[in-house]
Design a protein around this motif. Structure first.
Motif, PDB file in Angstrom:
ATOM      1  N   MET A  20       0.945  -0.928  -0.155  1.00 39.14           N
ATOM      2  CA  MET A  20       0.143   0.114   0.337  1.00 39.14           C
ATOM      3  C   MET A  20       1.108   1.884  -0.130  1.00 39.14           C
ATOM      4  O   MET A  20       0.455   2.476  -0.615  1.00 39.14           O
ATOM      5  N   ILE A  21       1.304   1.140   0.803  1.00 40.79           N
ATOM      6  CA  ILE A  21       2.398   2.226   0.576  1.00 40.79           C
ATOM      7  C   ILE A  21       3.434   2.584  -0.571  1.00 40.79           C
ATOM      8  O   ILE A  21       4.466   2.132  -0.669  1.00 40.79           O
ATOM      9  N   GLY A  22       3.113   3.378  -1.038  1.00 41.92           N
ATOM     10  CA  GLY A  22       3.882   3.954  -2.224  1.00 41.92           C
ATOM     11  C   GLY A  22       4.190   5.682  -2.680  1.00 41.92           C
ATOM     12  O   GLY A  22       5.114   5.867  -1.749  1.00 41.92           O
ATOM     13  N   SER A  23       3.677   6.188  -3.869  1.00 44.66           N
ATOM     14  CA  SER A  23       4.121   7.375  -4.093  1.00 44.66           C
ATOM     15  C   SER A  23       2.976   7.756  -3.572  1.00 44.66           C
ATOM     16  O   SER A  23       3.135   8.771  -3.410  1.00 44.66           O
ATOM     17  N   GLY A  24       1.981   7.404  -3.122  1.00 42.29           N
ATOM     18  CA  GLY A  24       0.821   8.557  -2.307  1.00 42.29           C
ATOM     19  C   GLY A  24       0.569   9.384  -1.637  1.00 42.29           C
ATOM     20  O   GLY A  24       0.519  10.556  -1.847  1.00 42.29           O
ATOM     21  N   ILE A  25       1.489   9.111  -0.634  1.00 41.44           N
ATOM     22  CA  ILE A  25       1.545   9.706   0.845  1.00 41.44           C
ATOM     23  C   ILE A  25       2.471  11.353   0.134  1.00 41.44           C
ATOM     24  O   ILE A  25       2.733  12.000   1.048  1.00 41.44           O
ATOM     25  N   PHE A  26       3.021  10.502  -0.311  1.00 44.97           N
ATOM     26  CA  PHE A  26       4.024  11.991  -0.903  1.00 44.97           C
ATOM     27  C   PHE A  26       3.832  12.921  -1.795  1.00 44.97           C
ATOM     28  O   PHE A  26       4.848  14.041  -2.045  1.00 44.97           O
ATOM     29  N   VAL A  27       2.861  13.058  -2.285  1.00 45.60           N
ATOM     30  CA  VAL A  27       2.326  13.147  -3.706  1.00 45.60           C
ATOM     31  C   VAL A  27       1.150  13.951  -3.554  1.00 45.60           C
ATOM     32  O   VAL A  27       0.116  14.748  -3.818  1.00 45.60           O
ATOM     33  N   SER A  28      -0.065  13.085  -2.467  1.00 47.98           N
ATOM     34  CA  SER A  28      -1.494  13.178  -1.999  1.00 47.98           C
ATOM     35  C   SER A  28      -2.071  13.759  -1.840  1.00 47.98           C
ATOM     36  O   SER A  28      -2.875  15.372  -1.737  1.00 47.98           O
ATOM     37  N   PRO A  29      -1.309  15.130  -1.027  1.00 46.90           N
ATOM     38  CA  PRO A  29      -1.509  15.881   0.280  1.00 46.90           C
ATOM     39  C   PRO A  29      -2.282  16.815   0.145  1.00 46.90           C
ATOM     40  O   PRO A  29      -3.277  17.333   0.594  1.00 46.90           O
ATOM     41  N   GLY A  30      -1.522  17.240  -0.855  1.00 50.19           N
ATOM     42  CA  GLY A  30      -1.537  18.854  -1.316  1.00 50.19           C
ATOM     43  C   GLY A  30      -2.614  18.751  -2.399  1.00 50.19           C
ATOM     44  O   GLY A  30      -4.060  19.160  -1.678  1.00 50.19           O
ATOM     45  N   ASN A  31      -3.331  17.502  -3.179  1.00 47.16           N
ATOM     46  CA  ASN A  31      -4.530  17.378  -3.453  1.00 47.16           C
ATOM     47  C   ASN A  31      -5.557  17.142  -2.834  1.00 47.16           C
ATOM     48  O   ASN A  31      -6.751  17.827  -3.251  1.00 47.16           O
ATOM     49  N   VAL A  32      -5.116  17.018  -1.314  1.00 48.51           N
ATOM     50  CA  VAL A  32      -6.558  16.587  -0.983  1.00 48.51           C
ATOM     51  C   VAL A  32      -6.935  17.828  -0.003  1.00 48.51           C
ATOM     52  O   VAL A  32      -8.091  18.559   0.385  1.00 48.51           O
ATOM     53  N   LEU A  33      -5.886  18.508   0.513  1.00 56.50           N
ATOM     54  CA  LEU A  33      -5.935  19.450   0.830  1.00 56.50           C
ATOM     55  C   LEU A  33      -6.382  20.528  -0.248  1.00 56.50           C
ATOM     56  O   LEU A  33      -7.663  21.462   0.664  1.00 56.50           O
ATOM     57  N   LYS A  34      -5.876  20.831  -1.326  1.00 57.36           N
ATOM     58  CA  LYS A  34      -6.638  21.919  -1.813  1.00 57.36           C
ATOM     59  C   LYS A  34      -8.542  21.144  -2.052  1.00 57.36           C
ATOM     60  O   LYS A  34      -9.265  22.487  -2.301  1.00 57.36           O
ATOM     61  N   GLN A  35      -8.894  20.634  -2.466  1.00 60.74           N
ATOM     62  CA  GLN A  35     -10.284  19.918  -3.172  1.00 60.74           C
ATOM     63  C   GLN A  35     -11.021  20.488  -1.687  1.00 60.74           C
ATOM     64  O   GLN A  35     -11.832  20.358  -1.471  1.00 60.74           O
ATOM     65  N   THR A  36     -10.596  19.985  -0.401  1.00 61.57           N
ATOM     66  CA  THR A  36     -11.105  20.195   0.561  1.00 61.57           C
ATOM     67  C   THR A  36     -11.388  21.423   1.605  1.00 61.57           C
ATOM     68  O   THR A  36     -12.076  21.972   1.950  1.00 61.57           O
ATOM     69  N   GLY A  37     -10.611  22.228   1.234  1.00 62.32           N
ATOM     70  CA  GLY A  37     -10.429  23.674   1.885  1.00 62.32           C
ATOM     71  C   GLY A  37      -9.994  23.922   2.720  1.00 62.32           C
ATOM     72  O   GLY A  37      -9.968  25.402   3.324  1.00 62.32           O
ATOM     73  N   SER A  38      -9.925  22.983   4.060  1.00 60.01           N
ATOM     74  CA  SER A  38      -9.550  23.109   5.757  1.00 60.01           C
ATOM     75  C   SER A  38      -8.758  21.906   6.162  1.00 60.01           C
ATOM     76  O   SER A  38      -9.503  21.134   5.413  1.00 60.01           O
ATOM     77  N   VAL A  39      -7.749  22.790   6.725  1.00 61.37           N
ATOM     78  CA  VAL A  39      -7.234  21.511   7.311  1.00 61.37           C
ATOM     79  C   VAL A  39      -7.090  20.372   8.000  1.00 61.37           C
ATOM     80  O   VAL A  39      -7.272  18.802   8.046  1.00 61.37           O
ATOM     81  N   ALA A  40      -8.614  20.959   9.552  1.00 60.23           N
ATOM     82  CA  ALA A  40      -9.085  19.383   9.738  1.00 60.23           C
ATOM     83  C   ALA A  40     -10.140  18.274   9.023  1.00 60.23           C
ATOM     84  O   ALA A  40     -10.055  17.320   9.016  1.00 60.23           O
ATOM     85  N   LEU A  41     -11.026  19.000   7.853  1.00 59.92           N
ATOM     86  CA  LEU A  41     -10.958  19.029   7.329  1.00 59.92           C
ATOM     87  C   LEU A  41     -10.001  17.063   6.315  1.00 59.92           C
ATOM     88  O   LEU A  41     -10.601  16.500   5.064  1.00 59.92           O
ATOM     89  N   SER A  42      -9.435  17.554   5.952  1.00 57.43           N
ATOM     90  CA  SER A  42      -8.648  17.321   5.365  1.00 57.43           C
ATOM     91  C   SER A  42      -8.259  15.747   5.800  1.00 57.43           C
ATOM     92  O   SER A  42      -7.813  15.059   5.750  1.00 57.43           O
ATOM     93  N   VAL A  43      -8.452  16.309   7.023  1.00 58.78           N
ATOM     94  CA  VAL A  43      -7.286  14.932   8.246  1.00 58.78           C
ATOM     95  C   VAL A  43      -8.426  14.038   8.319  1.00 58.78           C
ATOM     96  O   VAL A  43      -8.049  12.635   8.498  1.00 58.78           O
ATOM     97  N   LEU A  44      -9.746  14.361   8.345  1.00 61.32           N
ATOM     98  CA  LEU A  44     -10.414  13.519   8.412  1.00 61.32           C
ATOM     99  C   LEU A  44     -11.174  12.861   7.393  1.00 61.32           C
ATOM    100  O   LEU A  44     -11.435  12.037   7.258  1.00 61.32           O
ATOM    101  N   VAL A  45     -10.850  13.373   6.101  1.00 58.51           N
ATOM    102  CA  VAL A  45     -10.882  12.769   4.251  1.00 58.51           C
ATOM    103  C   VAL A  45      -9.548  11.615   4.110  1.00 58.51           C
ATOM    104  O   VAL A  45      -9.888  10.462   4.635  1.00 58.51           O
ATOM    105  N   TRP A  46      -8.638  11.629   5.443  1.00 56.43           N
ATOM    106  CA  TRP A  46      -7.546  10.840   5.480  1.00 56.43           C
ATOM    107  C   TRP A  46      -8.199   9.551   6.600  1.00 56.43           C
ATOM    108  O   TRP A  46      -7.688   8.394   6.180  1.00 56.43           O
TER     109      TRP A  46
END
Length: 456
Positions: free
Chosen positions: A1-27
């Protein structure tokens, strides 16, 4: 499971959610969805203990046609786009090692990234063609690099929190300036990026026949492994947020590099090196499995028979490897990593949903078959509804051309099925190998696998 995702995806998760707390909840939500889906796959894997994953489950629950469409889409879209994403991530982190060069060729960055990605695809494919054992040995080094990179980031975050440096964490659900507003589609796209990092939760089901005591070890591997990965991913994201501004994370596809510039100082080059090695290893594993899935589909007539041939000298699936690297190279030009992840996830979750539906259907059609492991029926129902949301919301709220590509591939598959699969009208069955097949056999030195041969 652990590959490239955790090093490239956080930016897009935060961009789409718009807030820090919601991005953590999405994870966290991605972890919950992965666990729920994996629990359903435990039942499927122990109910139908044959390797093949969704191909087997969809066939048993929903029939041959949808099973073929999955194999078709996995070979032509899902695996090639996955390989394209990882190779592009490798290119991103490789360029991060030489920022002066990036500044020098700023006008050609797009092409340089694609050149590096294609070269990497060819290199890893070549390794798998000529020396699979060497590739397997190198995988240990890549695994160590990946775990070391994550450990450094997590420890750095813990140190920051111990010193009272909470960074952007104290902004909570506050909408961040410069980040997209929340919509139904953006939530689905945020989950696409997060779940890309979790992709692999279903991979053990592709080799169920090879597991020792799958009724015990499959549940153990999933119930222990996925929650552990979820915790690691959340800790990595918290560490990013203790150091970087949300807008910096949202606009970066190399978040690890931005983090290391602040936290590691003069040795900040270690992070892009470690992540590049990690992505190289992930690409090696994906190319290995993609070729064998393609070969298996060709064996049963779902793809041209030539793709089931193996190298005469090395017994490796040479044609399947070349086929996959060609498609992955084409996929690189669909867009940047974020768009490729959306393309991959949209396609994958169509079939994850069908696997859940197959499980529900088989509760009635195979109700008398023993089930060593049985989930509550509402779990596959919930994952099925979630998959419907993931597929429908982006199409309605924010349609993109990539979704039309997926539909086009599926329609072509639907047209191919009745002619070349259902009726078994492969030309080689009537007149033997065609001229093109013979030429390719001689050119590539490949042949159909015999009972005395075994793929390396």
């Amino acid at each position: 499971m652990i590959g490239s995702g955790i090093f490239v995806s956080p930016g897009n998760v935060l961009k789409q959610t718009g807030s820090v707390a919601l991005s953590v909840l999405v994870w966290a939500g991605c972890g919950v969805i992965s666990v729920a889906g994996a629990l359903c796959y435990i039942e499927l894997g122990t109910l139908l203990p044959a390797s093949g994953g969704e191909t087997v489950y969809i066939k048993a629950g929903l029939g041959d046609f949808l099973s073929f469409i999955f194999s078709w889409m996995r070979s032509l879209v899902i695996q090639p786009s996955s390989n394209a994403i990882i190779s592009l991530a490798f290119a991103e982190y490789s360029l991060a090692m030489i920022p002066d060069f990036v500044d020098l060729c700023e006008d050609y960055t797009y092409l340089v990234k694609r050149f590096i990605a294609i070269f990497t695809l060819l290199l890893v494919t070549g390794i798998n063609i000529f020396s699979v054992k060497a590739a397997a040995r190198m995988q240990n080094i890549f695994t160590l690099a990946k775990l070391a990179a994550m450990a450094v980031i997590i420890v750095g975050g813990i140190v920051n929190l111990a010193q009272g440096k909470v960074g952007a964490l104290n902004t909570g659900f506050q909408q961040q300036d410069g980040i997209d507003r929340l919509t139904a589609a953006s939530v689905a796209l945020a989950f696409y990026s997060g779940l890309w990092s979790f992709d692999g939760w279903n991979q053990l089901n592709y080799c169920t026949e090879e597991l020792k005591d799958p009724t015990k070890n499959l549940p153990r591997a999933i119930i222990i492994g996925i929650p552990l990965v979820s915790i690691l991913y959340i800790l990595v994201n918290i560490s990013y947020l203790t150091v970087l501004e949300p807008i910096v994370i949202a606009e970066s596809s190399t978040v690890g590099v931005e983090w290391s510039k602040i936290m590691l100082g003069p040795v900040d080059w270690l992070m892009p090196v470690a992540v590049a090695l990690s992505t190289f290893g992930a690409l090696n594993g994906c190319i290995f499995t993609a070729a064998r899935q393609c070969l298996a589909a060709a064996r049963i007539g779902f793809l041209p028979g030539f793709l089931s041939f193996v190298s005469v000298d090395r017994l490796t699936p040479f044609p399947a490897l070349v086929f996959n690297v060609t498609l992955a190279s084409v996929m690189l030009f669909i867009g940047e990593i974020g768009r490729l992840i959306d393309f991959f996830s949209f396609t994958a979750w169509i079939f994850y949903g069908l696997a859940m539906l197959s499980l529900i259907v088989m509760r009635w059609t195979k109700k008398d078959v023993p089930r060593p492991f049985k989930v509550w029926i509402w779990i596959p129902a919930l994952v099925f509804l979630v998959s419907c949301y993931f597929v429908v919301a982006p199409v309605i709220d924010d349609p993109a051309v990539e979704y039309l590509y997926v539909l086009g591939f599926m329609l072509v598959g639907a047209a191919v099925y009745p002619i070349f699969v259902k009726r078994k009208l492969q030309c080689c069955e009537k007149s033997g190998p065609g001229c093109i097949t013979i030429i390719l056999q001689k050119l590539l030195k490949v042949a159909p696998e015999t009972e005395s041969q075994h793929i390396d």
